[in-house]
Design a protein around this motif. Structure first.
Motif, PDB file in Angstrom:
ATOM      1  N   ALA A  15       0.815  -1.218   0.000  1.00 16.45           N
ATOM      2  CA  ALA A  15       0.000   0.000   0.000  1.00 16.45           C
ATOM      3  C   ALA A  15       0.845   1.263   0.000  1.00 16.45           C
ATOM      4  N   ASN A  16       2.123   1.149   0.268  1.00 16.40           N
ATOM      5  CA  ASN A  16       3.000   2.318   0.260  1.00 16.40           C
ATOM      6  C   ASN A  16       3.606   2.588  -1.111  1.00 16.40           C
ATOM      7  N   LYS A  17       3.363   1.693  -2.041  1.00 18.22           N
ATOM      8  CA  LYS A  17       3.857   1.883  -3.413  1.00 18.22           C
ATOM      9  C   LYS A  17       2.764   2.490  -4.289  1.00 18.22           C
ATOM     10  N   LYS A  18       3.132   2.840  -5.508  1.00 16.06           N
ATOM     11  CA  LYS A  18       2.189   3.396  -6.471  1.00 16.06           C
ATOM     12  C   LYS A  18       1.958   2.397  -7.603  1.00 16.06           C
ATOM     13  N   TYR A  19       0.694   2.278  -8.021  1.00 17.58           N
ATOM     14  CA  TYR A  19       0.326   1.310  -9.052  1.00 17.58           C
ATOM     15  C   TYR A  19      -0.542   1.971 -10.120  1.00 17.58           C
ATOM     16  N   LYS A  20      -0.465   1.421 -11.300  1.00 17.65           N
ATOM     17  CA  LYS A  20      -1.403   1.786 -12.354  1.00 17.65           C
ATOM     18  C   LYS A  20      -2.682   0.997 -12.124  1.00 17.65           C
ATOM     19  N   ALA A  21      -3.818   1.682 -12.212  1.00 22.89           N
ATOM     20  CA  ALA A  21      -5.111   1.053 -11.922  1.00 22.89           C
ATOM     21  C   ALA A  21      -5.981   1.028 -13.172  1.00 22.89           C
ATOM     22  N   ILE A  22      -6.813   0.007 -13.258  1.00 25.25           N
ATOM     23  CA  ILE A  22      -7.711  -0.179 -14.402  1.00 25.25           C
ATOM     24  C   ILE A  22      -9.137  -0.276 -13.897  1.00 25.25           C
ATOM     25  N   VAL A  23     -10.028   0.494 -14.498  1.00 25.74           N
ATOM     26  CA  VAL A  23     -11.455   0.308 -14.255  1.00 25.74           C
ATOM     27  C   VAL A  23     -12.000  -0.550 -15.398  1.00 25.74           C
ATOM     28  N   GLY A  24     -12.697  -1.627 -15.041  1.00 26.03           N
ATOM     29  CA  GLY A  24     -13.215  -2.545 -16.041  1.00 26.03           C
ATOM     30  C   GLY A  24     -14.658  -2.231 -16.403  1.00 26.03           C
ATOM     31  N   ALA A  25     -14.993  -2.387 -17.671  1.00 24.38           N
ATOM     32  CA  ALA A  25     -16.367  -2.208 -18.154  1.00 24.38           C
ATOM     33  C   ALA A  25     -16.791  -3.510 -18.836  1.00 24.38           C
ATOM     34  N   GLU A  42      -6.080 -11.576 -14.155  1.00 23.52           N
ATOM     35  CA  GLU A  42      -5.037 -11.554 -15.190  1.00 23.52           C
ATOM     36  C   GLU A  42      -4.268 -10.236 -15.176  1.00 23.52           C
ATOM     37  N   MET A  43      -4.986  -9.134 -15.026  1.00 25.95           N
ATOM     38  CA  MET A  43      -4.293  -7.840 -15.027  1.00 25.95           C
ATOM     39  C   MET A  43      -3.563  -7.607 -13.707  1.00 25.95           C
ATOM     40  N   ALA A  44      -4.120  -8.132 -12.607  1.00 14.34           N
ATOM     41  CA  ALA A  44      -3.407  -8.037 -11.323  1.00 14.34           C
ATOM     42  C   ALA A  44      -2.110  -8.832 -11.383  1.00 14.34           C
ATOM     43  N   LYS A  45      -2.158  -9.984 -12.037  1.00 14.85           N
ATOM     44  CA  LYS A  45      -0.958 -10.815 -12.209  1.00 14.85           C
ATOM     45  C   LYS A  45       0.110 -10.074 -13.001  1.00 14.85           C
ATOM     46  N   ARG A  46      -0.337  -9.127 -13.818  1.00 16.30           N
ATOM     47  CA  ARG A  46       0.593  -8.342 -14.634  1.00 16.30           C
ATOM     48  C   ARG A  46       0.949  -7.012 -13.969  1.00 16.30           C
ATOM     49  N   PHE A  48      -1.165  -4.720 -12.183  1.00 19.23           N
ATOM     50  CA  PHE A  48      -2.120  -3.628 -12.106  1.00 19.23           C
ATOM     51  C   PHE A  48      -3.119  -3.835 -10.961  1.00 19.23           C
ATOM     52  N   VAL A  49      -3.627  -2.736 -10.430  1.00 23.23           N
ATOM     53  CA  VAL A  49      -4.832  -2.758  -9.601  1.00 23.23           C
ATOM     54  C   VAL A  49      -6.014  -2.753 -10.564  1.00 23.23           C
ATOM     55  N   PHE A  50      -6.993  -3.606 -10.319  1.00 23.45           N
ATOM     56  CA  PHE A  50      -8.120  -3.737 -11.259  1.00 23.45           C
ATOM     57  C   PHE A  50      -9.435  -3.689 -10.491  1.00 23.45           C
ATOM     58  N   LEU A  51     -10.333  -2.783 -10.907  1.00 15.23           N
ATOM     59  CA  LEU A  51     -11.647  -2.670 -10.289  1.00 15.23           C
ATOM     60  C   LEU A  51     -12.720  -3.244 -11.206  1.00 15.23           C
ATOM     61  N   ALA A  52     -13.395  -4.287 -10.720  1.00 17.87           N
ATOM     62  CA  ALA A  52     -14.577  -4.846 -11.388  1.00 17.87           C
ATOM     63  C   ALA A  52     -15.773  -4.486 -10.527  1.00 17.87           C
ATOM     64  N   PHE A  53     -16.830  -3.936 -11.128  1.00 17.33           N
ATOM     65  CA  PHE A  53     -17.973  -3.537 -10.309  1.00 17.33           C
ATOM     66  C   PHE A  53     -19.277  -3.799 -11.049  1.00 17.33           C
ATOM     67  N   ASP A  54     -20.360  -3.833 -10.274  1.00 11.96           N
ATOM     68  CA  ASP A  54     -21.695  -4.007 -10.830  1.00 11.96           C
ATOM     69  C   ASP A  54     -22.358  -2.646 -10.991  1.00 11.96           C
ATOM     70  N   PRO A  92      -4.774   5.893  -2.171  1.00 12.37           N
ATOM     71  CA  PRO A  92      -3.453   6.538  -2.131  1.00 12.37           C
ATOM     72  C   PRO A  92      -2.383   5.806  -2.928  1.00 12.37           C
ATOM     73  N   TYR A  93      -2.609   4.534  -3.216  1.00 12.78           N
ATOM     74  CA  TYR A  93      -1.608   3.762  -3.947  1.00 12.78           C
ATOM     75  C   TYR A  93      -1.854   3.735  -5.453  1.00 12.78           C
ATOM     76  N   VAL A  94      -2.872   4.464  -5.920  1.00 14.33           N
ATOM     77  CA  VAL A  94      -3.159   4.526  -7.359  1.00 14.33           C
ATOM     78  C   VAL A  94      -2.459   5.726  -7.968  1.00 14.33           C
ATOM     79  N   GLU A  95      -1.641   5.447  -8.990  1.00 12.93           N
ATOM     80  CA  GLU A  95      -0.854   6.493  -9.652  1.00 12.93           C
ATOM     81  C   GLU A  95      -1.591   7.065 -10.856  1.00 12.93           C
ATOM     82  N   GLU A  96      -2.051   6.188 -11.744  1.00 16.85           N
ATOM     83  CA  GLU A  96      -2.805   6.598 -12.926  1.00 16.85           C
ATOM     84  C   GLU A  96      -3.951   5.625 -13.124  1.00 16.85           C
ATOM     85  N   ILE A  97      -4.988   6.080 -13.830  1.00 17.87           N
ATOM     86  CA  ILE A  97      -6.177   5.258 -14.047  1.00 17.87           C
ATOM     87  C   ILE A  97      -6.369   5.039 -15.545  1.00 17.87           C
TER      88      ILE A  97
END
Length: 296
Positions: A15-25, A42-46, A48-54, A92-97
């Motif tokens: 949580a102290n690092k910065k990650y690229k994040a993806i919002v999924g559609a 799959e994207m987390a394995k690569r 990325f932080v990945f948000l899947a939502f309803d 706080p750990y998300v750098e770009e979306i």
């Protein structure tokens, strides 16, 4: 009202690092445990932080007061996506979306990105972005869909009760033989059943909060395809991934033709539209391609 999502984190997440994040559609009429439940890990394995939502009215997210579940309305899909971007922006750990859309999700994420420049890059897989050539070529069929949707909308208004239909003719109880034998295009029907059907990979038995049944006025909104008419306004770097032999390829190629931001394109032979939902080889190729693009 709160939307419900799953947040996928990279292995050894800090949580102290910065990650690229993806919002999924997601594709219509999916919930977060389906395609996004495949691409999230799959994207987390690569990395990325990945948000899947309803979306509102789907899966674990509530419907609006006076409305009903299994109601997925295009304009709200875009607004809900903006909300998801806002949520990622608080971490706080998300750098770009970035945005990743599959099937209808391609249209959603591209539409959202037109005026949401917090989305720094976008990628689509088997995207239905330029849907007009696909949905409106046979205007008689489109008008039949509209007529049925109009009747449903009036019925819902007058009765105060949901009017559920099977948008693709597939309900939650059919066998593959029953569905395919009644379909106009058996090959496509078989492919769809293998994913969505009662006994499919991510059908109603496999995903508890999913149903093929949907509110009947859906076509009044799904026949709007906004992003293709604003494609020349999209400024973010864009990647389009699709199966060049899929019948839906025109929805990607026509969109590419309208983009003015020098998009990257990966057209893979040998894969159908639905293969990119869950077939390991197709998912690996698309996930690797998207990861490489987002990491540039």
């Amino acid at each position: 009202m709160d939307l419900v999502g799953n947040l996928y984190l990279p292995e050894d997440f800090d949580a102290n690092k910065k990650y690229k994040a993806i919002v999924g559609a997601s594709p219509f009429p999916q919930v977060k445990e389906q395609v996004l439940g495949t691409y999230g890990p799959e994207m987390a394995k690569r990395g990325f932080v990945f948000l899947a939502f309803d979306y509102l009215g789907m899966g674990d997210s509530p419907a609006l007061a006076g409305e009903f579940k299994q109601s997925r309305y295009m304009f709200r899909l875009i607004e809900n996506t903006w909300d998801a971007v806002s949520y990622l922006g608080t971490l706080p750990y998300v750098e770009e979306i970035y945005g990743l859309g599959v099937c209808q999700g391609g249209s959603i994420i591209a539409s959202a990105a037109v005026t949401d420049h917090r989305i720094k890059k976008l990628a689509t897989v088997s995207g239905m972005m330029a849907a007009d050539p696909f949905q409106w070529t046979d205007k008689d069929v489109a008008h039949q869909m509209i007529a049925a949707a109009n009747i449903s909308a009036q019925k819902i208004y007058e009765t105060g009760e949901p009017d559920y239909v099977a948008p693709f003719g597939l309900n939650d109880d059919q066998s593959k033989e029953e569905f395919v034998s009644a379909a106009a295009y058996p090959a496509m029907a078989g492919e769809s059943y293998d994913y969505y059907g009662r006994d499919g990979f991510r059908g109603p038995k496999a995903v508890e909060n999913f149903s093929n049944m949907h509110i009947g006025d859906q076509a009044m909104q799904s026949l709007f395809s906004l992003c293709e008419h604003y494609a020349d306004k999209i400024v973010q770097p864009t990647l389009v991934v699709y199966g060049q032999d899929a019948p839906t390829a025109i929805c990607s190629t026509a969109f590419i033709d309208r983009l003015t931001n020098d998009p990257e394109v990966s057209a893979f032979g040998g894969f159908s539209h639905v293969d990119f939902y869950y077939k390991p080889e197709a998912v690996e190729k698309s996930a690797d391609t998207v990861a490489a693009f987002f990491n540039k």
